[in-house]
Write an enzyme that holds these catalytic residues in place. Structure first.
Site, PDB file in Angstrom:
ATOM      1  N   GLY A 259      34.094  44.238  40.272  1.00 37.25           N
ATOM      2  CA  GLY A 259      34.159  45.058  39.070  1.00 37.25           C
ATOM      3  C   GLY A 259      35.181  46.175  39.093  1.00 37.25           C
ATOM      4  O   GLY A 259      35.003  47.193  38.418  1.00 37.25           O
TER       5      GLY A 259
ATOM      6  N   HIS B 188      43.459  37.690  33.838  1.00 39.44           N
ATOM      7  CA  HIS B 188      43.675  36.631  34.824  1.00 39.44           C
ATOM      8  C   HIS B 188      44.791  37.065  35.784  1.00 39.44           C
ATOM      9  O   HIS B 188      45.824  37.570  35.340  1.00 39.44           O
ATOM     10  CB  HIS B 188      44.058  35.330  34.118  1.00 39.44           C
ATOM     11  CG  HIS B 188      44.218  34.201  35.083  1.00 39.44           C
ATOM     12  ND1 HIS B 188      43.148  33.658  35.756  1.00 39.44           N
ATOM     13  CD2 HIS B 188      45.313  33.532  35.514  1.00 39.44           C
ATOM     14  CE1 HIS B 188      43.581  32.708  36.565  1.00 39.44           C
ATOM     15  NE2 HIS B 188      44.891  32.612  36.438  1.00 39.44           N
TER      16      HIS B 188
ATOM     17  N   GLU C 251      46.628  44.981  37.007  1.00 44.81           N
ATOM     18  CA  GLU C 251      45.516  44.618  36.115  1.00 44.81           C
ATOM     19  C   GLU C 251      44.879  45.876  35.550  1.00 44.81           C
ATOM     20  O   GLU C 251      44.536  45.962  34.370  1.00 44.81           O
ATOM     21  CB  GLU C 251      44.466  43.793  36.869  1.00 44.81           C
ATOM     22  CG  GLU C 251      44.964  42.434  37.333  1.00 44.81           C
ATOM     23  CD  GLU C 251      43.860  41.595  37.971  1.00 44.81           C
ATOM     24  OE1 GLU C 251      42.727  41.592  37.478  1.00 44.81           O
ATOM     25  OE2 GLU C 251      44.142  40.924  38.989  1.00 44.81           O
TER      26      GLU C 251
HETATM   27  C1  GAR Z   1      40.508  39.989  39.154  1.00 44.35           C
HETATM   28  O1  GAR Z   1      41.666  39.791  39.920  1.00 44.35           O
HETATM   29  C2  GAR Z   1      40.557  39.142  37.894  1.00 44.35           C
HETATM   30  O2  GAR Z   1      41.839  39.044  37.334  1.00 44.35           O
HETATM   31  C3  GAR Z   1      40.101  37.815  38.423  1.00 44.35           C
HETATM   32  O3  GAR Z   1      39.026  38.149  39.260  1.00 44.35           O
HETATM   33  C4  GAR Z   1      39.285  39.428  39.857  1.00 44.35           C
HETATM   34  C5  GAR Z   1      38.067  40.281  39.654  1.00 44.35           C
HETATM   35  O4  GAR Z   1      38.216  41.506  40.295  1.00 44.35           O
HETATM   36  N1  GAR Z   1      39.726  36.913  37.356  1.00 44.35           N
HETATM   37  C6  GAR Z   1      39.943  35.605  37.395  1.00 44.35           C
HETATM   38  O5  GAR Z   1      40.396  35.038  38.370  1.00 44.35           O
HETATM   39  C7  GAR Z   1      39.585  34.834  36.126  1.00 44.35           C
HETATM   40  N2  GAR Z   1      40.095  33.529  36.158  1.00 44.35           N
HETATM   41  P1  GAR Z   1      37.298  42.734  39.890  1.00 44.35           P
HETATM   42  O6  GAR Z   1      35.852  42.218  39.911  1.00 44.35           O
HETATM   43  O7  GAR Z   1      37.539  43.725  40.997  1.00 44.35           O
HETATM   44  O8  GAR Z   1      37.706  43.223  38.556  1.00 44.35           O
END
Ligand code: GAR
Length: 224
Positions: free
Chosen positions: A15, A114, A179
């Site tokens: 998260g 993503h 991100e």
């Molecule tokens: C992030 O890198 C997001 O872009 C990716 O999961 C991670 C979650 O990190 N999402 C995907 O791969 C979707 N296909 P977070 O829980 O620390 O935000």
């Protein structure tokens, strides 16, 4: 009730994107607020992050994609989000396929982040795939969600260099930092009514020119 856009954020794991959204909302940088956080995993640290900020959380177990449990979870998701008055759904590290009920209930109002420059490398853990593949430029994408994983119209992307000898972990970290910059920006544009979708194109009203700094190329650029 405040006139800020109400977000429903769906997470599966750590998260950190959720955290960047919460922080940006609390700092008044998005015109939005997080109304509820849901997760398919009861142990997702994202739920803990939400609770620390007094945000309601709901665990919605999701069975195998296409199973009766998955369909029930799709309906429950809509029920929970609507009960919290959600206007924009943000998938933030949500690792399950979303269902047709959710898509129908929030047309043009579900975003996903993503960790790749789509349409390259859809799927999961793609930062490691990209590093193994030997790409020279990687990045991340915020896009509107549709019924396929990682496919809908693109709102904003950030590109980062891949350094010689980069491990997947190092690349994932470099991408994640971007991100955290682009997701709150996409939400702000939505909250301000500056996004419109025409086929695969997303028009950003008064889009800033591409931003190039020491860490990334971001297009469109970020609002001042
Ligand atoms: C992030 O890198 C997001 O872009 C990716 O999961 C991670 C979650 O990190 N999402 C995907 O791969 C979707 N296909 P977070 O829980 O620390 O935000």
């Amino acid at each position: 009730m405040s006139d800020r856009l109400r977000l429903g954020v769906m997470v599966s794991g750590s998260g950190t994107n959720l955290q960047s959204i919460i922080d940006a909302c609390e700092a008044g940088r998005t015109g939005a607020c997080v109304a509820v956080v849901t997760s398919n995993r009861a142990s997702a640290f994202g739920l803990e992050r939400a609770r620390k900020h007094g945000i309601p959380t709901v665990h919605i177990p999701v069975g195998q994609t296409g199973s009766p449990e998955w369909e029930a979870a799709d309906a429950r998701q809509v029920e929970v989000l609507q009960a919290h008055g959600v206007q924009l759904v943000c998938l933030a590290g949500y690792m399950r396929k979303i269902g047709p009920r959710l898509l129908d209930a929030f047309p043009g109002a579900i975003m996903n982040i993503h960790p790749a420059l789509l349409p390259a490398f859809p799927g999961v853990e793609v930062q490691w795939t990209a590093a193994d593949y030997g790409v020279r430029i990687a990045g991340c994408t915020v896009h509107f969600a549709d019924e396929e994983f990682d496919r809908g119209p693109i709102i904003i992307q950030a590109a980062v260099p891949v350094m010689p000898g980069d491990t997947g972990d190092e690349l994932a970290h470099r991408i994640l930092q971007q991100e955290h910059r682009i997701y709150p920006q996409a939400i702000k544009w939505f909250a301000e009514g500056r996004l419109s979708i025409s086929g695969r194109q997303v028009l950003v009203k008064e889009a800033p020119p591409p931003l190039i700094d020491g860490t990334a190329i971001i297009s469109p650029g970020l609002d001042p």
